[in-house]
Enzyme design. Structure first.
Site, PDB file in Angstrom:
ATOM      1  N   TYR A  72      24.584  56.308  74.879  1.00 11.23           N
ATOM      2  CA  TYR A  72      25.142  55.249  75.719  1.00 11.23           C
ATOM      3  C   TYR A  72      24.999  55.622  77.197  1.00 11.23           C
ATOM      4  CZ  TYR A  72      28.876  52.768  78.210  1.00 11.23           C
ATOM      5  OH  TYR A  72      29.599  52.052  79.138  1.00 11.23           O
ATOM      6  N   LYS A 124      35.505  47.426  71.688  1.00 12.78           N
ATOM      7  CA  LYS A 124      34.482  46.771  70.872  1.00 12.78           C
ATOM      8  C   LYS A 124      35.072  46.287  69.537  1.00 12.78           C
ATOM      9  CE  LYS A 124      31.724  48.022  74.225  1.00 12.78           C
ATOM     10  NZ  LYS A 124      32.438  49.043  74.992  1.00 12.78           N
ATOM     11  N   ARG A 169      52.676  57.749  79.935  1.00 11.30           N
ATOM     12  CA  ARG A 169      51.566  58.669  80.217  1.00 11.30           C
ATOM     13  C   ARG A 169      51.506  59.830  79.231  1.00 11.30           C
ATOM     14  NH1 ARG A 169      51.013  63.038  83.467  1.00 11.30           N
ATOM     15  NH2 ARG A 169      53.055  62.750  84.443  1.00 11.30           N
TER      16      ARG A 169
END
Length: 389
Positions: free
Chosen positions: A102, A199, A48
Site C-alpha cells: 500500500y 474499509k 486515550r
C-alpha cells in the site's frame, strides 16, 4: 476464547457488545464521556488509554474475529500501521517490507524510518525465499500485505512465518483487502494483524479507523506506544464501527460473489488488457489463495487496453463511483497512480507493475447485471468518442 467457537456472523452480531443493564436495549449503549472516576473503581478509564466501555468491548469483537487474544482500535489504518512499526522497531533495527505494498505504508517507510535510525529493505518479489534473502543480523520485523494493494498479489503466509520464526523475527500483516471474513493470518503463524477498519469493517464509507490484533503480550507493548502517540478513536465512531461490523460477514460474502463474477466477465472482454484477481484460474497464485483464504475477496484491478482512456472511462460511469477509498456497500473505482500510490515515484510504481491504465475496482453489493451494464456502456461511449474524434 469461547467466542472463537461461534460462527463468524454470530461473532459479528453478538461478541463484544456492551450490555445495556439499565434499559435492556438490543444494541450497545454509547458512553461519550471523556472523564471517568479514578477512585473506588476497578479500571481507570480514559479515551486515550483505549479502555472506555465501547473501546474495550469492540476490541473483544475484533480479537475474536481475528483469532487473537486482544485487539485495539485506532483513529485510522495508518495510525495502526505506524504505531505497530514504532512499537517493535528502534534505532539500529532493520525491517523487511514486501515489494507490493500500500502506498501509504511505502511512504511512511521511505520518509520516516531513517529519521529514527531504522533501516529497511523491499523484497524483489513476494515468495518466502524473497524475504529470506533480505534478512540481516539486525532484522526485527517482516511486514507483508496479502492480497496486496492494488495488484492482488498473494504471499505465502505459512512460508513467511516459518522463515521468520527460524530467524527469531516478528511478522506483521496488513489484512485489509482480505478482511477477517476471508483470511485469518494468525492461523498461519503470523504474529500481528493490522487493518484499515475504514474499509470492510466500516463498510459504508463513513468511518475512518484502524485495528491492531495480536497476543496479550504484544498488545501490551503496542498499548505503551499507542498512549504516547494518541491515535485513539472517538467513542461515537467506535459505536458506529461496532454497529457496522454486525453485517460484515453478509456484506463481504456479497462482495466476494460480485468480484468473482465481474473478474470472470472482464477476463473475457476484448477491451481489457489484464485482470488481477486471485479467484481466477489464470492468477499465478490461485492455488495458494485457495489454501489460505476462505474466499477471494471483493477487490480486483484491471488494465484497460490502449484505446480506452482511463479518465474518460471514469467520467462515463453512471452507477460505479470513481472514489478514493474502497470496500463500501457501493462499488467504486480508482486510479492507483492518482490516489493510493500517488506518493510513490513513477519509477517505483513501475517496479511494482502499477501502470497508468490500471483501474482498482472495489465491488459493492449491487446486482451483478447492473454493474456489468455500467462498465459496458462506459466503454462503449469512450470508444464512440474515439471513432468520432
Amino acid at each position: 476464547m469461547a467466542s472463537e467457537q461461534k460462527g463468524t456472523n454470530t461473532i459479528c452480531t453478538h461478541t463484544g457488545s456492551v450490555e445495556d443493564k439499565l434499559y435492556k436495549g438490543a444494541t450497545s449503549p454509547l458512553y461519550m464521556s471523556t472523564s471517568y472516576a479514578f477512585e473506588e473503581v476497578d479500571v481507570k478509564r480514559y479515551p486515550r488509554y483505549f479502555n472506555t466501555p465501547n473501546q474495550e468491548a469492540l476490541g473483544k469483537k475484533l480479537a475474536a474475529l481475528e483469532h487473537t487474544e486482544k485487539a485495539m482500535i485506532f483513529g485510522s489504518g495508518m495510525a495502526a500501521i505506524s504505531t505497530a512499526l514504532m512499537t517493535f522497531l528502534q534505532a539500529g533495527d532493520h525491517i523487511i517490507f514486501q515489494q507490493t505494498l500500500y502506498g501509504g505504508t511505502y511512504n511512511f517507510a521511505v520518509t520516516q524510518l531513517e529519521r529514527f535510525g531504522i533501516s529497511y529493505s523491499f523484497t524483489d518479489g513476494w515468495r518466502a525465499s524473497d524475504f529470506e534473502k533480505e534478512i540481516r543480523s539486525n532484522t526485527k520485523v517482516i511486514y507483508v500485505e496479502t492480497p496486496s494493494n492494488p495488484l492482488l498479489t498473494i504471499t505465502d503466509l505459512n512460508g513467511v512465518a516459518e522463515v521468520a520464526k527460524r530467524h527469531g523475527i516478528m511478522t506483521m500483516i496488513d489484512n485489509t483487502f482480505a478482511s477477517p471474513i476471508n483470511q485469518n493470518p494468525v492461523d498461519f503463524g503470523i504474529d500481528l494483524v493490522i487493518h484499515s477498519a475504514t474499509k470492510y469493517m466500516g463498510g459504508h464509507s463513513d468511518i475512518c479507523a484502524g485495528v491492531i490484533a495480536s497476543t496479550e503480550e504484544n498488545m501490551e507493548k503496542v498499548f505503551q506506544t499507542a498512549i504516547c502517540f494518541g491515535g485513539s478513536l472517538s467513542d461515537y465512531t467506535v459505536w458506529l464501527l461496532e454497529r457496522s461490523l454486525k453485517t460484515m460477514g453478509l456484506r463481504v460474502k456479497a462482495q466476494n460473489s460480485n468480484a468473482q463474477r465481474i473478474a470472470t466477465y472482464l477476463e473475457q472482454s476484448p477491451d481489457i488488457e489484464k485482470v488481477y484477481y486471485p479467484g481466477l484460474m489464470k492468477h499465478p497464485d490461485h492455488e495458494l489463495a485457495k489454501a489460505q483464504m476462505k474466499d477471494f475477496g471483493g477487490m480486483l484491478s484491471f488494465e484497460l487496453n490502449q484505446e480506452i482512456d482511463v479518465t474518460l472511462f471514469f467520467k462515463h460511469l453512471k452507477l460505479i463511483k470513481p472514489s478514493m477509498s474502497l470496500a463500501g456497500v457501493e462499488s467504486t473505482v480508482s486510479s492507483p497512480v492518482k490516489t493510493s500510490h500517488a506518493l510513490m515515484s513513477p519509477e517505483d510504481r513501475t517496479k511494482q507493475g502499477i501502470k497508468d491504465s490500471l483501474v482498482r475496482f472495489s465491488l459493492g453489493i449491487e446486482d451483478f447485471e447492473d454493474l456489468k451494464g455500467d462498465i459496458e456502456q462506459a466503454i462503449a461511449k469512450v470508444k464512440s468518442m474515439r471513432v468520432h474524434a
